[in-house]
Motif scaffolding. Structure first.
Motif, PDB file in Angstrom:
ATOM      1  N   ASP A  50      55.173  42.373  33.359  1.00 56.07           N
ATOM      2  CA  ASP A  50      56.198  43.128  34.096  1.00 56.07           C
ATOM      3  C   ASP A  50      55.529  44.247  34.904  1.00 56.07           C
ATOM      4  O   ASP A  50      55.838  44.486  36.072  1.00 56.07           O
ATOM      5  CB  ASP A  50      57.201  43.700  33.086  1.00 56.07           C
ATOM      6  CG  ASP A  50      58.465  44.244  33.746  1.00 56.07           C
ATOM      7  OD1 ASP A  50      58.599  44.096  34.972  1.00 56.07           O
ATOM      8  OD2 ASP A  50      59.306  44.814  33.031  1.00 56.07           O
ATOM      9  N   ARG A  91      53.783  42.538  37.857  1.00 52.41           N
ATOM     10  CA  ARG A  91      54.640  41.976  38.920  1.00 52.41           C
ATOM     11  C   ARG A  91      55.365  43.076  39.685  1.00 52.41           C
ATOM     12  O   ARG A  91      55.654  42.931  40.877  1.00 52.41           O
ATOM     13  CB  ARG A  91      55.611  40.930  38.364  1.00 52.41           C
ATOM     14  CG  ARG A  91      56.654  41.427  37.396  1.00 52.41           C
ATOM     15  CD  ARG A  91      57.371  40.271  36.701  1.00 52.41           C
ATOM     16  NE  ARG A  91      58.474  40.727  35.870  1.00 52.41           N
ATOM     17  CZ  ARG A  91      58.588  40.506  34.569  1.00 52.41           C
ATOM     18  NH1 ARG A  91      57.637  39.864  33.938  1.00 52.41           N
ATOM     19  NH2 ARG A  91      59.640  40.933  33.903  1.00 52.41           N
ATOM     20  N   SER A 112      60.719  49.084  40.080  1.00 46.99           N
ATOM     21  CA  SER A 112      60.673  49.316  41.530  1.00 46.99           C
ATOM     22  C   SER A 112      61.620  50.448  41.905  1.00 46.99           C
ATOM     23  O   SER A 112      61.361  51.190  42.841  1.00 46.99           O
ATOM     24  CB  SER A 112      61.119  48.092  42.317  1.00 46.99           C
ATOM     25  OG  SER A 112      60.484  46.944  41.922  1.00 46.99           O
ATOM     26  N   GLY A 131      63.360  40.785  35.160  1.00 47.67           N
ATOM     27  CA  GLY A 131      62.929  39.461  35.605  1.00 47.67           C
ATOM     28  C   GLY A 131      63.071  38.419  34.513  1.00 47.67           C
ATOM     29  O   GLY A 131      63.362  37.250  34.775  1.00 47.67           O
ATOM     30  N   THR A 175      58.202  39.169  40.912  1.00 47.07           N
ATOM     31  CA  THR A 175      59.140  38.649  39.911  1.00 47.07           C
ATOM     32  C   THR A 175      59.405  37.160  40.139  1.00 47.07           C
ATOM     33  O   THR A 175      59.416  36.371  39.189  1.00 47.07           O
ATOM     34  CB  THR A 175      60.456  39.449  39.978  1.00 47.07           C
ATOM     35  OG1 THR A 175      60.160  40.811  39.696  1.00 47.07           O
ATOM     36  CG2 THR A 175      61.488  38.935  38.992  1.00 47.07           C
TER      37      THR A 175
HETATM   38  N1  ASP Z   1      60.367  45.342  36.614  1.00 53.13           N
HETATM   39  C1  ASP Z   1      60.546  44.634  37.855  1.00 53.13           C
HETATM   40  C2  ASP Z   1      60.849  45.624  38.976  1.00 53.13           C
HETATM   41  O1  ASP Z   1      61.401  46.667  38.742  1.00 53.13           O
HETATM   42  C3  ASP Z   1      61.621  43.600  37.767  1.00 53.13           C
HETATM   43  C4  ASP Z   1      61.171  42.530  36.794  1.00 53.13           C
HETATM   44  O2  ASP Z   1      60.486  41.599  37.237  1.00 53.13           O
HETATM   45  O3  ASP Z   1      61.467  42.607  35.607  1.00 53.13           O
HETATM   46  O4  ASP Z   1      60.518  45.381  40.108  1.00 53.13           O
END
Ligand code: ASP
Length: 444
Positions: free
Chosen positions: A402, A405, A287, A369, A324
Motif C-alpha cells: 500500500d 502503490r 493520497s 485498494g 492501485t
Molecule cells: N492507499 C492508496 C492511496 O491512498 C489507495 C490504496 O491502494 O489502498 O492512494
C-alpha cells in the motif's frame, strides 16, 4: 509581514528520508523490548497521527480555495473544458497502461504457481479480512450509475464535513467556479479577492504543517514497524510482492519517459521536485493526506500553473490510482494462480476493465485498494467461498505494498498535471528550486 519559518540546511526530501530511516531503526530496536511496541503506540505514534490529521484538516479548505481561484483566474470557460477533458482522458489511459503492465508481469513471473495448498488451509481469515469483505459488499450492492449520483451532493455543508466525500466537494466547487466565470466580473471582484486571500492563507498553513513532516514520518514509520504482523513470508509472497514492486517501478519509468519526451523536463529534476510528496505518500499510505504537499510541489517546483494544478491534483488524488490498479491486477491473478483457478484471455480483459474502475472507486486512504480488489476478483467469477482465503494470503504484505502503490498514485497525478499543463500552455518555470528559496519567497 509574516516571518518565514526558520529552516535552513538540508532540503525537505532529505529531512523526510532521514526521519523515515530513524523511524525504521527506532521501531526495530523497540521490537526487541517487551514494552517497546506499547511505548511506540502510546508516545510516538500520536505525533504521526496529529500530522496526518492536520493534513486532512487542510485538504477541504485547500481544494475549495485553490480550485475556485484556479478556475476564476481562467477568465474563459473554453479553457476549463479543455483542461477537464484532457485530464480525464490521460487519467484513463495511464490507468489502463498500469493494469496492462501488472497483468503482463504477473503472467510472466507467475508468483502464485506451485503455492503449497496445505498452507492455504492453515491461513486464519482474520477480522481484518472480514472487514474488507464487508466494505466490498457495500460497494457491490450499488447500481451502475451510483458513482455518478454520489458525486452530486445534496448539502454542501455536510459534504464538506467529511474527507471521504471529496468528489462531492469538488463537484460543488467546480459548479461555483464555473458560475463565477459566467457572471459579470465587475460584480464579483470582492468574492474573487476573498478567495485569493483565502488561498494565500491556506497555502501558508500547508507550509507550516510541513515544518513537522520529518518528525511525523519518524513517528509513522516507527509505528508501522512495531505493528506489522509477523508476515511468515513464503517464497510465493516474496515473489508476489516483488512482482508488484517491479510493476510500480516500471510505471514510474513510464512517467519519467513521458514527462521527458513531452515536456523536456529531466527525470532527475522531476523526481527531485516531487520526492517530498512521494516520501510522504510512502509514510502515510494516503493520497488524500499527501494532497496538500502534492499540489504545492506541482505548482511551486514543477511550474504547473494553478489553473491546472488546482483541478488535476484533487481530482487525481481521488480517481487516478495507477499504482492501485496495477496492484489489483497482480493481486487478483496471483490469488487465482495460488488457488488453482484458471484464467483465460477474456478474464484478463475483464480485469483490465474492473481494475481500472475499481481504482477510480478506491478511496484515497490506507488499505482502500484491497477492499476494491474483492470486486475485481468477483468480476472474474472467483468462488465466493474462497475469497476470504484469497485475501488472507496477501494480507500480511498489504501494508508495505500500500505504501509503495500510493507513491505511484501520487507520482501519476503530478505527471498528468505536467502533461495537461504543457498541452494547454500552462507550464512555466518552477517558482522555487529548493526549500530555502521557497522559504525566502513565502516569507516575503
Ligand atoms: N492507499 C492508496 C492511496 O491512498 C489507495 C490504496 O491502494 O489502498 O492512494
Amino acid at each position: 509581514m509574516a516571518e518565514a519559518p526558520e529552516r535552513k540546511g538540508l532540503e525537505l526530501h532529505w529531512q523526510i528520508l532521514i526521519g523515515m530511516a530513524i523511524g525504521i531503526i527506532f521501531g526495530l530496536i523497540m521490537n526487541n523490548f517487551e514494552f517497546g511496541a506499547q511505548f511506540v503506540k502510546d508516545w510516538i505514534a500520536p505525533w504521526g497521527t496529529i500530522f496526518v490529521k492536520l493534513l486532512k484538516l487542510i485538504a477541504i479548505p485547500l481544494i475549495i480555495a485553490s480550485l475556485i481561484k484556479g478556475i476564476s483566474d481562467l477568465n474563459d470557460i473554453k479553457k476549463f473544458s479543455r483542461i477537464g477533458g484532457r485530464t480525464i482522458l490521460i487519467y484513463l489511459v495511464s490507468t489502463v497502461v498500469a493494469v496492462t503492465i501488472g497483468l503482463i508481469l504477473v503472467n510472466v513471473v507467475q508468483p502464485g504457481e506451485g503455492v503449497n495448498t496445505e498452507f492455504l488451509s492453515e491461513i486464519d481469515t482474520g477480522a481484518g479480512v472480514d472487514k474488507k469483505l464487508k466494505g466490498a459488499a457495500a460497494q457491490k450492492s450499488a447500481g451502475p450509475l451510483d458513482f455518478v449520483v454520489k458525486m452530486v451532493p445534496d448539502n454542501f455543508i455536510s459534504a464538506a464535513g467529511s474527507n471521504g466525500r471529496m468528489l462531492e466537494v469538488i463537484f460543488f466547487t467546480l459548479f461555483f467556479g464555473i458560475s463565477m466565470l459566467l457572471v459579470k466580473q465587475e460584480k464579483i471582484q470582492g468574492v474573487k479577492a476573498f478567495f485569493d486571500g483565502l488561498n494565500e492563507i491556506v497555502l501558508k498553513m500547508v507550509d507550516l504543517i510541513m515544518l513537522i513532516a520529518p518528525i511525523a514520518v519518524f513517528a509513522l514509520l516507527a509505528n508501522v514497524i512495531v505493528t506489522a504482523a509477523d508476515p511468515n513470508i513464503l517464497m510465493a509472497l516474496i515473489k508476489y510482492s516483488l512482482t508488484v514492486i517491479a510493476g510500480l517501478l516500471i510505471m514510474i519509468g513510464v512517467y519519467l519517459t513521458v514527462v521527458k519526451l513531452y515536456t523536456g523536463k529531466s527525470p532527475q529534476a522531476f523526481l527531485k521536485a516531487i520526492s517530498p510528496a512521494q516520501l510522504l505518500a510512502f509514510s502515510t499510505s494516503s493520497s488524500a493526506a499527501t494532497l496538500p504537499l502534492t499540489m504545492e510541489r506541482v505548482e511551486e517546483h514543477l511550474g504547473v500553473e494553478k489553473e491546472v494544478a488546482s483541478f488535476v491534483c484533487p481530482v487525481g488524488a481521488t480517481v487516478n490510482m495507477d499504482g492501485t490498479s496495477l496492484y489489483q491486477a497482480v493481486a487478483a491473478v496471483f490469488i487465482a494462480q495460488a488457488m488453482g483457478f484458471d484464467l483465460d484471455l477474456s478474464d484478463m480483459l475483464v480485469i483490465v476493465m474492473t481494475a481500472t474502475l475499481a481504482s477510480i472507486g478506491s478511496a484515497a486512504v490506507p488499505g482502500a485498494g484491497m477492499v476494491m480488489l474483492v470486486i475485481v476478483l468477483e468480476s472474474i467469477d472467483f468462488p465466493a467461498d474462497k475469497l476470504a482465503f484469497g485475501l488472507s494470503l496477501i494480507f500480511a504484505v498489504d501494508r508495505i505494498l500500500d505504501m509503495c502503490r500510493t507513491v505511484v498514485n501520487v507520482t501519476g497525478d503530478a505527471t498528468v498535471a505536467m502533461l495537461v499543463a504543457k498541452s494547454v500552455g500552462s507550464l512555466g518555470e518552477p517558482k522555487v528550486k529548493n526549500w530555502d528559496d521557497h522559504l525566502d519567497q513565502i516569507g516575503k
